[in-house]
Structures are given as C-alpha cells and as structure tokens.
Scaffold this motif. Structure first.
Motif, PDB file in Angstrom:
ATOM      1  N   TYR A 262      -3.909   2.391  -1.886  1.00 23.90           N
ATOM      2  CA  TYR A 262      -2.691   3.171  -1.042  1.00 23.90           C
ATOM      3  C   TYR A 262      -3.104   3.382   0.222  1.00 23.90           C
ATOM      4  CZ  TYR A 262      -1.148   4.435  -6.012  1.00 23.90           C
ATOM      5  OH  TYR A 262      -0.722   4.431  -7.156  1.00 23.90           O
ATOM      6  N   GLY A 263      -3.893   2.605   0.493  1.00 23.18           N
ATOM      7  CA  GLY A 263      -4.286   2.828   2.302  1.00 23.18           C
ATOM      8  C   GLY A 263      -5.445   3.565   2.454  1.00 23.18           C
TER       9      GLY A 263
ATOM     10  N   TRP B 156      -7.773  -1.012  -0.341  1.00 26.76           N
ATOM     11  CA  TRP B 156      -7.297   0.247  -0.412  1.00 26.76           C
ATOM     12  C   TRP B 156      -6.069  -0.037  -1.140  1.00 26.76           C
ATOM     13  CZ3 TRP B 156     -10.544   4.315  -0.328  1.00 26.76           C
ATOM     14  CH2 TRP B 156     -11.740   4.128   0.564  1.00 26.76           C
TER      15      TRP B 156
ATOM     16  N   GLN C  35       0.670  -1.158  -0.067  1.00 19.50           N
ATOM     17  CA  GLN C  35      -0.034  -0.041  -0.116  1.00 19.50           C
ATOM     18  C   GLN C  35       0.803   1.270  -0.152  1.00 19.50           C
ATOM     19  OE1 GLN C  35      -2.812  -0.170   3.309  1.00 19.50           O
ATOM     20  NE2 GLN C  35      -4.215  -1.454   2.054  1.00 19.50           N
TER      21      GLN C  35
END
Length: 266
Positions: free
Chosen positions: A204-205, A202, A86
């Motif tokens: 990218y987090g 997610w 992520q």
C-alpha cells in the motif's frame, strides 16, 4: 462463339475444384489444430502443475490461453503490465515477492481457484491486518513509535529517532503483538499473508501516511475466487502464464532443489 462455352465451363470447374481443395486443406489444418490444442489442454490438466515449466510446448500453449484469460479477467486490478497498484493494494505479479506461498505454479493456481478472503473454505483467509488504532489497542503516539521501529529495519535507510525506535521495538514485540503475524524479525509469514517489513516492497506504499493508515485502520485485501467461473483448464493456463512472467521467491522449494534462482521465462 459456340466453342467458347466449354472453355468457360472448364474454367469454372477448375476454379470450383481449386476452391474445394483449398477449403479441404484449410478444414484439415484447423481440424488438426483443434485436435492438437485439445490434446495439449488435456496434458496441461493432468500434469503436475510444478512440472509444467519444464515442458516448453505446454508452457507455450498455456501462455496463449492464459494471456487471453488474463486480459479478460485480471487486467482491471493487476494491470496489463502485471505491476499492480499501491493505491489499491494490488500486488505486483512480476517480482519474486509473494504474500502467500512461493510463487510456484501450484501456489498461483490455488490463489486463482479459491481467492483471498473470498468466503470459501479453501480461500487464503487465516487472518488479516487488524485496525489496531481504531480498536484502541495502540494510541497514535504508540503507532508512530511502531512506525519508527519498522522503518529503522527497512533496507531503505530512513532518518531515525533512537528513542522512538526503542519504544516501537518493545511495542512490536509485546503490546501490539505485531510479531505474531510479521514474525519476531519482521520478515513476515507467508502462511498468513503477512508481508515482509524489511524489504522495500510495499503493498500500500511505504510512506509514513500509508503505513500509519495500515496500522490504524487495518487492511483487508481481497481477491475473487475463480473456481466455478472459469474452466479449470483456463485457470491452470492462467497460473502458468503468470508464473512465466514472474519469479519464484528465494525461499521456493524449487529454487532450493535446483540450488540456483528460478529465472523468469516470459
């Protein structure tokens, strides 16, 4: 002493004969294995990609070839465990969530061949995440309202500000034009590589800082194209290897046709 010489010569001849026989057997075995592997490689290339998972011998061969190719070319981004990162926006390859298409062998193969935003005509590059904040389409307060709306839809419950959620919903469906890629219900559009915002997966987090950055600065994930860098047979084996350690998405035509989930085989 004179009688010992023939005996020693006989032993030497027997040892030499045994060595030659062993070498011949070994050569025949490796020759057969090479021919067998060549035949399997040919079958792998000419087969319809999405039919391969039903052929255990081809899957076993592709797993062997694909494992080596993955270790040499893919672990630096996706990791040895295929879980991605992520921090870098590298997707997890072991789950059933796919940015593009459905996670079928043919889908994975296309991505490996042509990449994502790799500069080729067949690359996945229809769109990317624009820098909505940096381009001043939305101001910081509006971005935070959109965040509130998106988090209100997520399966993971978050503390809500109902007024911010209402404002964010209007921006999502109107001024921000977020629906154009992520769809009106925020479940994403795989043709564009626009992720589902409702699940808790997610890229990218899913914390507020990461989401704000995605909206403000945009995202432009890349995957290199391997066509011309790896032989086609290796690319197909790599696609089968990844497929055998992952899961197709619930919307996959293969799952729909079977009427049941496609289970991981690896």
């Amino acid at each position: 002493m004179a009688e010992l010489k023939p005996r020693r010569g006989g032993r030497r001849r027997k040892l030499l004969s045994g060595a030659i026989t062993a070498a011949a057997i070994g050569g025949a075995y490796f020759g057969y294995a090479a021919v067998h592997d060549y035949a399997l490689g040919r079958q792998l290339v000419v087969a319809s990609p999405d039919s391969i998972s039903g052929n255990p011998e081809l899957v076993s061969y592709a797993d062997r070839v694909g494992r080596n190719a993955y270790a040499a070319n893919c672990t630096s981004c996706h990791g040895a465990d295929m879980k991605g990162s992520q921090t870098k926006g590298i997707p997890n390859l072991t789950d059933s969530i796919w940015l593009y298409d459905y996670g079928r062998i043919s889908d994975i193969e296309r991505t490996i061949l042509y990449g994502i935003r790799a500069g080729l005509g067949k690359s996945h590059n229809v769109t990317d995440m624009p820098a909505i904040g940096r381009q001043k389409v939305l101001n910081p307060d509006e971005i935070r309202d959109v965040m509130a709306y998106v988090l209100s839809l997520n399966v993971k419950k978050h503390q809500e500000d109902s007024a911010a959620v209402a404002r964010g919903s209007k921006i999502f469906q109107d001024k921000g034009v977020c629906y154009d890629c992520h769809s009106r219900d925020a479940t994403g559009i795989s043709d564009y590589g626009a992720p589902n915002l409702i699940d808790d997966d997610w890229l990218y987090g899913g914390n507020e800082k990461a989401i704000y950055k995605s909206i403000y600065d945009g995202r432009h994930g890349l995957c290199p194209a391997w066509i011309g860098k790896l032989p086609f047979a290796t690319i197909r084996a790599l696609a089968v290897y990844v497929h055998s350690h992952s899961q197709e998405s619930p919307e996959s035509p293969n799952r729909t046709a079977l009427g049941a989930p496609a289970h991981r085989t690896g």
